[in-house]
Every structure is written in C-alpha cells, then in structure tokens.
Scaffold this motif. Structure first.
Motif, short mmCIF file in Angstrom:
data_model
loop_
_atom_site.label_atom_id
_atom_site.label_comp_id
_atom_site.label_asym_id
_atom_site.label_seq_id
_atom_site.Cartn_x
_atom_site.Cartn_y
_atom_site.Cartn_z
N TYR A 152 0.90 -1.34 0.09
CA TYR A 152 0.28 -0.30 0.25
C TYR A 152 0.69 0.93 -0.18
CZ TYR A 152 -3.53 -3.20 1.93
OH TYR A 152 -4.58 -4.24 2.04
N PHE A 153 0.70 2.34 -0.71
CA PHE A 153 0.96 3.33 -0.40
C PHE A 153 -0.12 4.31 0.62
CE2 PHE A 153 1.78 3.10 -4.74
CZ PHE A 153 2.88 3.59 -4.79
N ALA A 154 1.03 4.94 1.93
CA ALA A 154 -0.22 5.46 2.34
C ALA A 154 0.08 6.73 1.99
CB ALA A 154 0.98 6.34 4.05
N GLY A 155 -1.82 7.28 1.72
CA GLY A 155 -2.55 8.10 1.42
C GLY A 155 -3.09 9.25 2.71
N VAL A 156 -3.84 9.94 1.94
CA VAL A 156 -4.46 11.33 2.73
C VAL A 156 -5.58 11.47 1.48
CG1 VAL A 156 -3.11 11.78 4.20
CG2 VAL A 156 -3.51 13.02 2.39
N TRP A 157 -6.43 11.11 1.66
CA TRP A 157 -8.26 11.77 1.29
C TRP A 157 -8.83 12.95 1.39
CZ3 TRP A 157 -12.88 11.95 2.65
CH2 TRP A 157 -13.52 11.04 3.91
N ARG A 158 -9.16 13.32 1.05
CA ARG A 158 -10.26 15.11 1.38
C ARG A 158 -11.63 14.65 0.70
NH1 ARG A 158 -6.71 15.21 4.16
NH2 ARG A 158 -5.38 16.49 4.54
N PRO A 159 -13.02 15.71 2.22
CA PRO A 159 -13.93 15.40 1.25
C PRO A 159 -14.25 16.36 -0.03
CG PRO A 159 -14.02 15.72 3.45
CD PRO A 159 -12.52 16.02 3.19
N ALA A 160 -15.42 15.99 -0.61
CA ALA A 160 -15.74 16.82 -1.45
C ALA A 160 -15.85 18.74 -1.14
CB ALA A 160 -17.00 16.63 -2.28
N THR A 161 -15.59 19.40 -1.96
CA THR A 161 -16.13 21.05 -1.53
C THR A 161 -16.71 20.93 -2.96
OG1 THR A 161 -14.08 22.04 -2.75
CG2 THR A 161 -14.08 21.09 -0.76
N ARG A 162 -17.48 22.66 -2.53
CA ARG A 162 -18.49 22.63 -3.77
C ARG A 162 -17.61 23.40 -5.29
NH1 ARG A 162 -20.38 29.05 -3.15
NH2 ARG A 162 -18.62 29.13 -4.60
N ASP A 163 -16.10 23.43 -5.03
CA ASP A 163 -14.59 23.27 -6.12
C ASP A 163 -14.57 22.51 -6.68
OD1 ASP A 163 -16.59 26.28 -6.59
OD2 ASP A 163 -14.85 26.57 -4.85
N TRP A 164 -14.94 20.92 -5.56
CA TRP A 164 -13.27 19.76 -6.07
C TRP A 164 -14.54 19.05 -5.34
CZ3 TRP A 164 -9.39 21.17 -8.97
CH2 TRP A 164 -8.72 20.24 -9.08
N PRO A 165 -14.20 17.80 -6.33
CA PRO A 165 -14.55 16.30 -5.81
C PRO A 165 -13.61 15.27 -4.74
CG PRO A 165 -13.04 16.03 -7.59
CD PRO A 165 -13.01 17.29 -7.29
N GLU A 166 -14.74 14.88 -3.83
CA GLU A 166 -13.66 14.06 -2.80
C GLU A 166 -12.34 13.26 -3.66
OE1 GLU A 166 -15.25 11.56 0.31
OE2 GLU A 166 -15.91 10.76 -2.00
N ALA A 167 -11.79 12.95 -3.29
CA ALA A 167 -10.12 12.99 -3.59
C ALA A 167 -9.15 12.53 -2.36
CB ALA A 167 -9.51 13.91 -4.74
N TYR A 168 -7.97 12.29 -3.67
CA TYR A 168 -7.37 11.73 -2.20
C TYR A 168 -5.68 12.13 -3.24
CZ TYR A 168 -5.29 8.00 -5.56
OH TYR A 168 -5.11 7.36 -7.06
N ALA A 169 -4.61 12.12 -1.85
CA ALA A 169 -3.01 11.83 -2.89
C ALA A 169 -1.95 10.96 -1.88
CB ALA A 169 -2.40 13.92 -1.82
#
Length: 168
Positions: free
Chosen positions: A87-104
């Motif tokens: 696995y890669f260790a990552g972080v995700w962020r909830p969606a905002t009005r301008d951006w979808p839910e996503a990860y890095a």
C-alpha cells in the motif's frame, strides 16, 4: 482484493480504489488522484511531503503491485522483492463545492533501491502495516520511513518503440 500497477505519470483524474475509515467502518472507495489546489488556478496536489506533518484524520491506503517512475528519460518499475503487493500511505479530502472527493499519496526520502533514480518516493507500507496507518496504532514517523535496502526489485521498462510488433 487485487492490487494493480501505479504509474506516477498517470493523469490527475485517474480514479483508483483507496481504503479508508469512514463512519467507523473500513471501506473501499474509488476516488480521483489529486487534492484541490491551495491557490486558485494552481496545480492539484498528487503527493504530499510527509516530513514535519501530522495526519490525525482522513488517512487512506492505495493498494499497488508495483509503481513506475521515469528518471532521466527512462521508465523503471519497482515492486517488492518478495513479490507481495503493498500500500501507499495517503490522505483523502471530502468534496467541496469546487472539487470532488479526492486523494493524494505521501512521499518520503527514497530508500537505497529507489535513490539512484529519484531522491524521494511514495511512502510504501507492507500489508501487515495497513491497520497501523488507518487506525493510528503507532506513530506516523515509525511507518513513514524508507524501507530497508533490498526491499524493492527494480527493472527498466522497455519503451513502446522497442517492443516487438505483432501482426495478426
């Protein structure tokens, strides 16, 4: 579950399965790669430098069987020498009005196997470390560090122009 190759040259909107804690449960979700830029018109963050940061929430895992990276115009493949996936260790962020839910994916100093090709690498966790990361069982600095020398098998990938052509 199966893991697949992770290409660091993948497009920003490439969707991948991540594993995360959500509402108290462990779930798999398919999210695009790249967090919302901090500045308007900026480039999305596909990787986040781990050093000097804490990750108290929104942790995730990105399963992979190998990762590919280009260095000095040549493509290389890195997989675990024992043939297992990781696995890669990552972080995700909830969606905002301008951006979808996503990860890095988090990056760390390269281990001895990767260092000849790049000074940094994505933070690799072995399968037995997955819950340590998701549930914050041990300090992040114990997990987010280079793996020992000899952990990765490295191979140079053939360029498409060098591959044999098949005639049907």
């Amino acid at each position: 579950m199966s893991a697949k190759v992770f290409d660091s040259d993948a497009s920003l909107d490439e969707r991948r399965v991540i594993i995360r804690r959500y509402g108290g449960d462990v779930e798999m979700a398919e999210l695009p790669w790249g967090l919302q830029p901090s500045e308007v018109g900026g480039r999305p963050s596909t990787v986040v430098r781990a050093e000097g940061r804490t990750f108290p929430s929104h942790r995730c895992l990105v399963p992979a069987s190998e990762f590919r990276h280009r260095s000095r115009g040549k493509a290389y493949s890195f997989s675990l020498a024992d043939g297992d996936w990781f696995y890669f260790a990552g972080v995700w962020r909830p969606a905002t009005r301008d951006w979808p839910e996503a990860y890095a994916i988090l990056t760390i100093e390269a281990n001895d196997d990767v260092a000849p090709y790049h000074d940094r690498q994505m933070a690799v966790l072995k399968r037995d470390q997955r819950m340590d990361w998701l549930d914050r069982i041990c300090p992040a600095e114990k997990l987010l560090r280079p793996l020992p020398s000899g952990t990765f098998a490295v191979s140079r990938l053939r360029e498409p122009s060098q591959q044999a052509a098949f005639v049907f």
